[in-house]
Design a protein around this motif. Structure first.
Motif, PDB file in Angstrom:
ATOM      1  N   ILE A 160     -23.652   7.874 -45.376  1.00 14.11           N
ATOM      2  CA  ILE A 160     -22.220   7.366 -45.883  1.00 14.11           C
ATOM      3  C   ILE A 160     -21.844   7.848 -47.138  1.00 14.11           C
ATOM      4  CG2 ILE A 160     -22.070   5.265 -46.548  1.00 14.11           C
ATOM      5  CD1 ILE A 160     -23.943   4.834 -44.460  1.00 14.11           C
ATOM      6  N   ALA A 161     -22.942   8.242 -47.816  1.00  8.77           N
ATOM      7  CA  ALA A 161     -22.958   8.697 -49.157  1.00  8.77           C
ATOM      8  C   ALA A 161     -21.440   9.962 -49.575  1.00  8.77           C
ATOM      9  CB  ALA A 161     -24.035   9.246 -49.577  1.00  8.77           C
ATOM     10  N   LEU A 162     -22.193  10.916 -48.197  1.00 13.21           N
ATOM     11  CA  LEU A 162     -21.249  12.286 -48.169  1.00 13.21           C
ATOM     12  C   LEU A 162     -19.715  11.703 -48.142  1.00 13.21           C
ATOM     13  CD1 LEU A 162     -23.617  14.928 -47.053  1.00 13.21           C
ATOM     14  CD2 LEU A 162     -22.669  14.528 -49.268  1.00 13.21           C
ATOM     15  N   VAL A 163     -19.460  10.854 -46.831  1.00 12.80           N
ATOM     16  CA  VAL A 163     -17.997  10.074 -46.607  1.00 12.80           C
ATOM     17  C   VAL A 163     -17.490   9.269 -47.818  1.00 12.80           C
ATOM     18  CG1 VAL A 163     -17.064   9.363 -44.809  1.00 12.80           C
ATOM     19  CG2 VAL A 163     -18.806  11.464 -44.425  1.00 12.80           C
ATOM     20  N   PHE A 164     -18.085   8.523 -48.147  1.00 10.92           N
ATOM     21  CA  PHE A 164     -17.277   6.874 -48.755  1.00 10.92           C
ATOM     22  C   PHE A 164     -17.104   7.628 -49.876  1.00 10.92           C
ATOM     23  CE2 PHE A 164     -17.133   3.498 -51.620  1.00 10.92           C
ATOM     24  CZ  PHE A 164     -16.546   2.431 -50.541  1.00 10.92           C
ATOM     25  N   ILE A 210     -22.338   3.129 -56.304  1.00 12.53           N
ATOM     26  CA  ILE A 210     -22.374   2.853 -54.621  1.00 12.53           C
ATOM     27  C   ILE A 210     -24.042   4.048 -54.166  1.00 12.53           C
ATOM     28  CG2 ILE A 210     -21.569   3.512 -52.605  1.00 12.53           C
ATOM     29  CD1 ILE A 210     -18.865   3.532 -54.355  1.00 12.53           C
ATOM     30  N   MET A 211     -23.956   5.259 -55.195  1.00 12.42           N
ATOM     31  CA  MET A 211     -24.907   5.998 -54.474  1.00 12.42           C
ATOM     32  C   MET A 211     -26.290   5.153 -54.968  1.00 12.42           C
ATOM     33  SD  MET A 211     -23.781   9.732 -56.220  1.00 12.42           S
ATOM     34  CE  MET A 211     -25.024  10.290 -55.913  1.00 12.42           C
ATOM     35  N   TYR A 212     -26.250   4.334 -56.398  1.00 10.24           N
ATOM     36  CA  TYR A 212     -27.577   3.425 -56.166  1.00 10.24           C
ATOM     37  C   TYR A 212     -28.105   2.565 -54.911  1.00 10.24           C
ATOM     38  CZ  TYR A 212     -31.036   0.234 -58.279  1.00 10.24           C
ATOM     39  OH  TYR A 212     -31.710  -0.775 -58.649  1.00 10.24           O
ATOM     40  N   LEU A 213     -27.105   2.001 -55.261  1.00  8.95           N
ATOM     41  CA  LEU A 213     -26.961   0.697 -53.339  1.00  8.95           C
ATOM     42  C   LEU A 213     -27.709   1.565 -52.506  1.00  8.95           C
ATOM     43  CD1 LEU A 213     -24.380  -1.663 -54.165  1.00  8.95           C
ATOM     44  CD2 LEU A 213     -26.351  -2.003 -54.911  1.00  8.95           C
ATOM     45  N   VAL A 214     -26.659   2.788 -51.821  1.00 11.14           N
ATOM     46  CA  VAL A 214     -26.951   3.864 -50.940  1.00 11.14           C
ATOM     47  C   VAL A 214     -28.851   4.132 -51.859  1.00 11.14           C
ATOM     48  CG1 VAL A 214     -26.917   6.132 -50.153  1.00 11.14           C
ATOM     49  CG2 VAL A 214     -25.150   4.704 -50.415  1.00 11.14           C
ATOM     50  N   ARG A 215     -28.877   4.668 -52.774  1.00  5.55           N
ATOM     51  CA  ARG A 215     -30.423   5.216 -52.883  1.00  5.55           C
ATOM     52  C   ARG A 215     -31.451   4.133 -52.853  1.00  5.55           C
ATOM     53  NH1 ARG A 215     -33.075   9.844 -51.510  1.00  5.55           N
ATOM     54  NH2 ARG A 215     -34.525  10.344 -53.222  1.00  5.55           N
ATOM     55  N   TYR A 216     -31.147   2.930 -53.269  1.00  9.31           N
ATOM     56  CA  TYR A 216     -31.778   2.028 -52.930  1.00  9.31           C
ATOM     57  C   TYR A 216     -32.289   1.092 -51.492  1.00  9.31           C
ATOM     58  CZ  TYR A 216     -33.779  -3.639 -52.931  1.00  9.31           C
ATOM     59  OH  TYR A 216     -34.306  -4.471 -53.233  1.00  9.31           O
ATOM     60  N   VAL A 217     -31.037   1.473 -50.665  1.00 12.96           N
ATOM     61  CA  VAL A 217     -30.965   1.300 -49.372  1.00 12.96           C
ATOM     62  C   VAL A 217     -32.490   2.580 -48.638  1.00 12.96           C
ATOM     63  CG1 VAL A 217     -29.902   1.269 -47.271  1.00 12.96           C
ATOM     64  CG2 VAL A 217     -29.362  -0.241 -48.888  1.00 12.96           C
ATOM     65  N   GLU A 218     -32.196   2.917 -48.734  1.00  7.57           N
ATOM     66  CA  GLU A 218     -33.045   4.426 -48.138  1.00  7.57           C
ATOM     67  C   GLU A 218     -34.183   4.127 -48.660  1.00  7.57           C
ATOM     68  OE1 GLU A 218     -33.104   9.383 -48.221  1.00  7.57           O
ATOM     69  OE2 GLU A 218     -31.103   8.464 -49.576  1.00  7.57           O
ATOM     70  N   LYS A 219     -34.798   4.154 -50.033  1.00  5.43           N
ATOM     71  CA  LYS A 219     -36.084   3.964 -50.579  1.00  5.43           C
ATOM     72  C   LYS A 219     -37.031   2.292 -49.743  1.00  5.43           C
ATOM     73  CE  LYS A 219     -35.983   6.102 -55.375  1.00  5.43           C
ATOM     74  NZ  LYS A 219     -36.157   5.287 -56.209  1.00  5.43           N
ATOM     75  N   ARG A 220     -35.892   1.776 -49.711  1.00  4.08           N
ATOM     76  CA  ARG A 220     -36.376   0.678 -48.992  1.00  4.08           C
ATOM     77  C   ARG A 220     -36.621   0.706 -47.631  1.00  4.08           C
ATOM     78  NH1 ARG A 220     -33.659  -5.634 -49.125  1.00  4.08           N
ATOM     79  NH2 ARG A 220     -35.069  -7.008 -48.729  1.00  4.08           N
ATOM     80  N   ASN A 221     -36.184   1.549 -46.954  1.00  2.12           N
ATOM     81  CA  ASN A 221     -35.801   1.485 -45.485  1.00  2.12           C
ATOM     82  C   ASN A 221     -37.054   2.309 -45.485  1.00  2.12           C
ATOM     83  OD1 ASN A 221     -34.426   2.145 -42.658  1.00  2.12           O
ATOM     84  ND2 ASN A 221     -34.327   4.119 -43.159  1.00  2.12           N
TER      85      ASN A 221
END
Length: 281
Positions: free
Chosen positions: A205-209, A261-272
């Motif tokens: 998602i990060a590499l596409v968006f 957006i990168m922070y949100l993606v990173r946050y979701v990844e850490k939470r997961n």
């Protein structure tokens, strides 16, 4: 150890010149007036006010975020099954399929986008095929669909490769354990395979968006200048209008949006990943 650190000093200086100096220069232009001399300059936030008070620029920003989101969703829907199929193949077949996916990326992205102009234009292969099927009045080029097609075509390999990496690294014994416990294929996929592949999906998602939201030559070529995105606005401010200060301000705004957006993606990844550890415990 000290000698080795001294050897790295030239590379650090070179990295600062190449990476940070242009960013600082853009930030400087963003908060100054146009036409300033080198020594005498005035700081201002008018460039940012101009962007957020003009509904046309906000509409273009929303359109850019919208098409980037659409591109990401389509890449997930098409890329995940493809990556899943590749991960289930034998090593030799998997390597061949990955090569076929990465092979177009060896060609410059601009050249690949130009190729779609020939396919989508009047008299092109796709247009001729639609004419044979009875869709004679269908306009393919210079539409949102053409821009979306170019985005997906150029960025979907990043999604496939990231998801395939997560699926390939997955412990196959977990699938066997799920089967031994009585789970069917769908339950095994939903409870085991998909959760373990989420890091690859998030990276994809990060590499596409991020590149999709700031792309400018794909909408310019396939949209024909009729489908204006935020990247085209920045290019226009620098090259056509000559408003470097305003163009720099828009660039800073987009950089902030991407960092959020990168922070949100990173946050979701850490939470997961944290939730997975809790389930294991």
């Amino acid at each position: 150890m000290k000698k080795f650190s001294q050897l790295a000093l030239p590379y650090i200086i070179w990295s600062i010149i190449i990476l940070f100096l242009p960013v600082l220069l853009i930030a400087f232009y963003a908060i100054t007036d146009s036409g300033n001399a080198i020594v005498n300059f005035n700081f201002t936030l008018q460039n940012f006010v101009k962007f957020f008070t003009d509904p046309d620029f906000l509409l273009i920003l929303w359109r850019s975020l919208s098409i980037a989101l659409k591109t990401t969703i389509i890449c997930i829907l098409l890329g995940y099954p493809t990556a899943y199929f590749i991960s289930r193949c034998k090593d030799r077949t998997r390597n061949i399929l990955i090569l076929l996916i990465t092979l177009p990326m060896w060609i410059n992205m601009l050249v690949r986008t130009y190729a779609w102009i020939g396919l989508l234009s009047d008299g092109g292969i796709l247009q001729s095929l639609l004419n044979l099927l009875g869709f004679k009045s269908t306009q393919l080029l210079y539409t949102e669909g053409a821009v979306l097609l170019g985005m997906v075509y150029n960025f979907i390999p990043f999604m496939i490769l990231q998801i395939n990496t997560s699926l390939s690294k997955m412990d196959k014994s977990l699938l066997e354990a799920s089967s031994d416990l009585g789970a069917n294929r769908f339950q095994t996929f939903w409870k085991v395979t998909f959760p373990l592949s989420i890091p690859g999906v998030i990276s994809g998602i990060a590499l596409v968006f991020l590149p999709a939201v700031s792309s400018f030559f794909i909408p310019k070529l396939l949209g024909g200048g009729q489908y204006f995105l935020i990247g085209n606005v920045i290019e226009n401010q620098f090259i056509t209008v000559g408003e470097w200060n305003f163009g720099s301000a828009i660039s800073v705004i987009m950089a902030i949006v991407m960092m959020v957006i990168m922070y949100l993606v990173r946050y979701v990844e850490k939470r997961n990943s944290g939730n997975r550890r809790e389930k294991k415990v």
